[in-house]
Design a protein around this motif. Sequence first.
Motif, PDB file in Angstrom:
ATOM      1  N   ALA A   1       0.826  -1.207   0.000  1.00 39.03           N
ATOM      2  CA  ALA A   1       0.000   0.000   0.000  1.00 39.03           C
ATOM      3  C   ALA A   1       0.861   1.258   0.000  1.00 39.03           C
ATOM      4  CB  ALA A   1      -0.917  -0.019   1.219  1.00 39.03           C
ATOM      5  N   ARG A   2       1.897   1.245   0.822  1.00 37.99           N
ATOM      6  CA  ARG A   2       2.715   2.450   0.934  1.00 37.99           C
ATOM      7  C   ARG A   2       3.519   2.696  -0.354  1.00 37.99           C
ATOM      8  NH1 ARG A   2       2.211   7.206   3.031  1.00 37.99           N
ATOM      9  NH2 ARG A   2       4.233   8.197   3.472  1.00 37.99           N
ATOM     10  N   LEU A   3       4.019   1.620  -0.970  1.00 34.71           N
ATOM     11  CA  LEU A   3       4.778   1.790  -2.206  1.00 34.71           C
ATOM     12  C   LEU A   3       3.878   2.340  -3.306  1.00 34.71           C
ATOM     13  CD1 LEU A   3       7.447   1.455  -3.678  1.00 34.71           C
ATOM     14  CD2 LEU A   3       6.808  -0.914  -4.190  1.00 34.71           C
ATOM     15  N   THR A   4       2.649   1.845  -3.358  1.00 32.49           N
ATOM     16  CA  THR A   4       1.698   2.361  -4.340  1.00 32.49           C
ATOM     17  C   THR A   4       1.425   3.841  -4.105  1.00 32.49           C
ATOM     18  OG1 THR A   4       0.644   0.201  -4.595  1.00 32.49           O
ATOM     19  CG2 THR A   4      -0.635   2.126  -5.262  1.00 32.49           C
ATOM     20  N   ALA A   5       1.253   4.219  -2.843  1.00 30.60           N
ATOM     21  CA  ALA A   5       0.963   5.613  -2.517  1.00 30.60           C
ATOM     22  C   ALA A   5       2.133   6.531  -2.863  1.00 30.60           C
ATOM     23  CB  ALA A   5       0.637   5.742  -1.031  1.00 30.60           C
ATOM     24  N   ARG A   6       3.369   6.026  -2.682  1.00 30.03           N
ATOM     25  CA  ARG A   6       4.534   6.870  -2.907  1.00 30.03           C
ATOM     26  C   ARG A   6       4.910   6.982  -4.376  1.00 30.03           C
ATOM     27  NH1 ARG A   6       4.956  10.437   0.088  1.00 30.03           N
ATOM     28  NH2 ARG A   6       7.132  10.738  -0.454  1.00 30.03           N
ATOM     29  N   THR A   7       4.480   6.030  -5.206  1.00 28.51           N
ATOM     30  CA  THR A   7       4.894   6.052  -6.617  1.00 28.51           C
ATOM     31  C   THR A   7       3.750   6.347  -7.584  1.00 28.51           C
ATOM     32  OG1 THR A   7       4.591   3.640  -6.788  1.00 28.51           O
ATOM     33  CG2 THR A   7       6.788   4.443  -6.209  1.00 28.51           C
ATOM     34  N   SER A   8       2.508   6.305  -7.122  1.00 29.21           N
ATOM     35  CA  SER A   8       1.402   6.585  -8.039  1.00 29.21           C
ATOM     36  C   SER A   8       1.480   8.040  -8.496  1.00 29.21           C
ATOM     37  CB  SER A   8       0.051   6.341  -7.348  1.00 29.21           C
ATOM     38  OG  SER A   8      -0.094   7.201  -6.240  1.00 29.21           O
ATOM     39  N   GLY A   9       1.350   8.221  -9.785  1.00 31.68           N
ATOM     40  CA  GLY A   9       1.419   9.571 -10.330  1.00 31.68           C
ATOM     41  C   GLY A   9       2.781  10.220 -10.222  1.00 31.68           C
ATOM     42  N   ALA A  10       3.810   9.391 -10.014  1.00 33.34           N
ATOM     43  CA  ALA A  10       5.146   9.967  -9.816  1.00 33.34           C
ATOM     44  C   ALA A  10       5.686  10.623 -11.073  1.00 33.34           C
ATOM     45  CB  ALA A  10       6.113   8.884  -9.343  1.00 33.34           C
ATOM     46  N   ALA A  11       5.102  10.305 -12.225  1.00 22.88           N
ATOM     47  CA  ALA A  11       5.564  10.939 -13.460  1.00 22.88           C
ATOM     48  C   ALA A  11       5.050  12.377 -13.569  1.00 22.88           C
ATOM     49  CB  ALA A  11       5.101  10.126 -14.668  1.00 22.88           C
ATOM     50  N   THR A  12       4.038  12.728 -12.750  1.00 18.34           N
ATOM     51  CA  THR A  12       3.506  14.084 -12.765  1.00 18.34           C
ATOM     52  C   THR A  12       4.380  14.988 -11.905  1.00 18.34           C
ATOM     53  OG1 THR A  12       1.263  13.202 -12.973  1.00 18.34           O
ATOM     54  CG2 THR A  12       1.485  15.504 -12.245  1.00 18.34           C
ATOM     55  N   PRO A  13       4.846  16.108 -12.417  1.00 19.62           N
ATOM     56  CA  PRO A  13       5.701  17.000 -11.631  1.00 19.62           C
ATOM     57  C   PRO A  13       5.017  17.429 -10.335  1.00 19.62           C
ATOM     58  CG  PRO A  13       5.689  17.647 -13.939  1.00 19.62           C
ATOM     59  CD  PRO A  13       4.628  16.605 -13.787  1.00 19.62           C
ATOM     60  N   ARG A  14       5.782  17.424  -9.270  1.00 22.17           N
ATOM     61  CA  ARG A  14       5.262  17.849  -7.982  1.00 22.17           C
ATOM     62  C   ARG A  14       6.161  18.952  -7.423  1.00 22.17           C
ATOM     63  NH1 ARG A  14       4.299  12.020  -4.926  1.00 22.17           N
ATOM     64  NH2 ARG A  14       2.785  11.156  -6.393  1.00 22.17           N
ATOM     65  N   VAL A  15       5.619  19.689  -6.476  1.00 25.59           N
ATOM     66  CA  VAL A  15       6.424  20.692  -5.790  1.00 25.59           C
ATOM     67  C   VAL A  15       7.421  19.959  -4.891  1.00 25.59           C
ATOM     68  CG1 VAL A  15       6.405  22.609  -4.171  1.00 25.59           C
ATOM     69  CG2 VAL A  15       4.558  22.380  -5.851  1.00 25.59           C
ATOM     70  N   ARG A  16       8.689  20.247  -5.094  1.00 26.80           N
ATOM     71  CA  ARG A  16       9.722  19.592  -4.286  1.00 26.80           C
ATOM     72  C   ARG A  16       9.800  20.270  -2.931  1.00 26.80           C
ATOM     73  NH1 ARG A  16      15.550  18.487  -6.790  1.00 26.80           N
ATOM     74  NH2 ARG A  16      14.227  17.063  -7.988  1.00 26.80           N
ATOM     75  N   ARG A  17       9.554  19.502  -1.879  1.00 29.74           N
ATOM     76  CA  ARG A  17       9.604  20.075  -0.544  1.00 29.74           C
ATOM     77  C   ARG A  17      11.049  20.189  -0.068  1.00 29.74           C
ATOM     78  NH1 ARG A  17       5.745  16.600   3.172  1.00 29.74           N
ATOM     79  NH2 ARG A  17       6.616  14.864   1.994  1.00 29.74           N
ATOM     80  N   PRO A  18      11.329  21.144   0.812  1.00 30.17           N
ATOM     81  CA  PRO A  18      12.681  21.227   1.381  1.00 30.17           C
ATOM     82  C   PRO A  18      13.028  19.937   2.123  1.00 30.17           C
ATOM     83  CG  PRO A  18      11.406  23.206   1.888  1.00 30.17           C
ATOM     84  CD  PRO A  18      10.433  22.209   1.295  1.00 30.17           C
TER      85      PRO A  18
END
Length: 358
Positions: free
Chosen positions: A20-37
């Motif tokens: 579950a956690r791996l799916t949550a962390r990688t789903s939509g990973a190809a979409t650019p996200r705001v990089r947090r500090p």
Amino acid sequence: MLKPPAPLPCTPALLGAVHARLTARTSGAATPRVRRPMVAGGLADVNEPVYLVGLLAGWGPSARTALPELVDALPHHPFPVGRALAAVADAGRDPDVVAALRACAGSGCPSDRLGVATALHSLTGDATTLLAVLEAALDEPNDRRDSSVGAVASLGEQARPLLPRLRALLAEPVETRTTFPAVEAALTVAATVWELTDDQESVLPVILEGLSWAEQPWGDRVARRAAEVAALVGPAARPAAPRLLAMLDRPDMAAAAARALAALHPGSDRPAGVPLTELVDRVLSSAAPGAHLHSALATLEALAALDPAAFTPAQVDRVRLLADGEHRIVRSGSHIDIVRDDEEFRAAARDVLAGLTR
């Protein structure tokens, strides 16, 4: 990061949580996200998927139910996920995994392509894709090329199609190799070329070049690696003996030098004029408290390579102290690692001692 005291058990609940956690962390990973500090969770964004797939890799085939999540994560974290797929999947039963690895190895940055191609080779034994990636890598500028030679060495006989490029690398002028990684890469290539061809003419100059680094600041690691290659080459590397003899006076290099000298003169009780008993003394003197596990184990490997008949009773007693003495030899690392690493060293020392007291 501290090493865990033992692998986590692969329980259904924990495996499901990793799914579950791996799916949550990688789903939509190809979409650019705001990089947090980094201090606001950015480090977890980068590292958490890597740790999750590391767990799955450690569980191996027991984690087969996570293969779909791993395949989905492969484009986003090619290197660690490729390694996990090689550990978890079965080439015969999982053609979709093989296909995904092969496709991923065909695109992306050079380091990711190399990592995935290496995983594909580990899973299937087929070197075709890895050879293609390595052919391109060996034509890259120095840093990228140097980082690929370890994968070449791991191929063994399958690396033979790369011989022209490997020979060309060895033939480059010494002046072009001015950094530790460049010389270490050349030494790794030299070992591979020797194992494939027994070509002294190509390999010996690189060994001598590596041994010359013993005279440079911080050059001990390169010199030790050169001594290892000299030991592999054996009698054909005898012109390196003078430089190896000079290394005997350096506790940080003595074990590698002694092992190489014995290999250069197999069966001799005076390799390069040095009595074997004296070589034993030089190696034992390098086994001082404060060592890292790697260097401490190298000392034991050197002792094991020397003729047991050369050990005096006093020297056998010194090996016994390494195995069962009160003081730790390995004292570098975290507190947990020191204890575990020193116990590993002691177990290896007991094996050496057993070979001396049969």
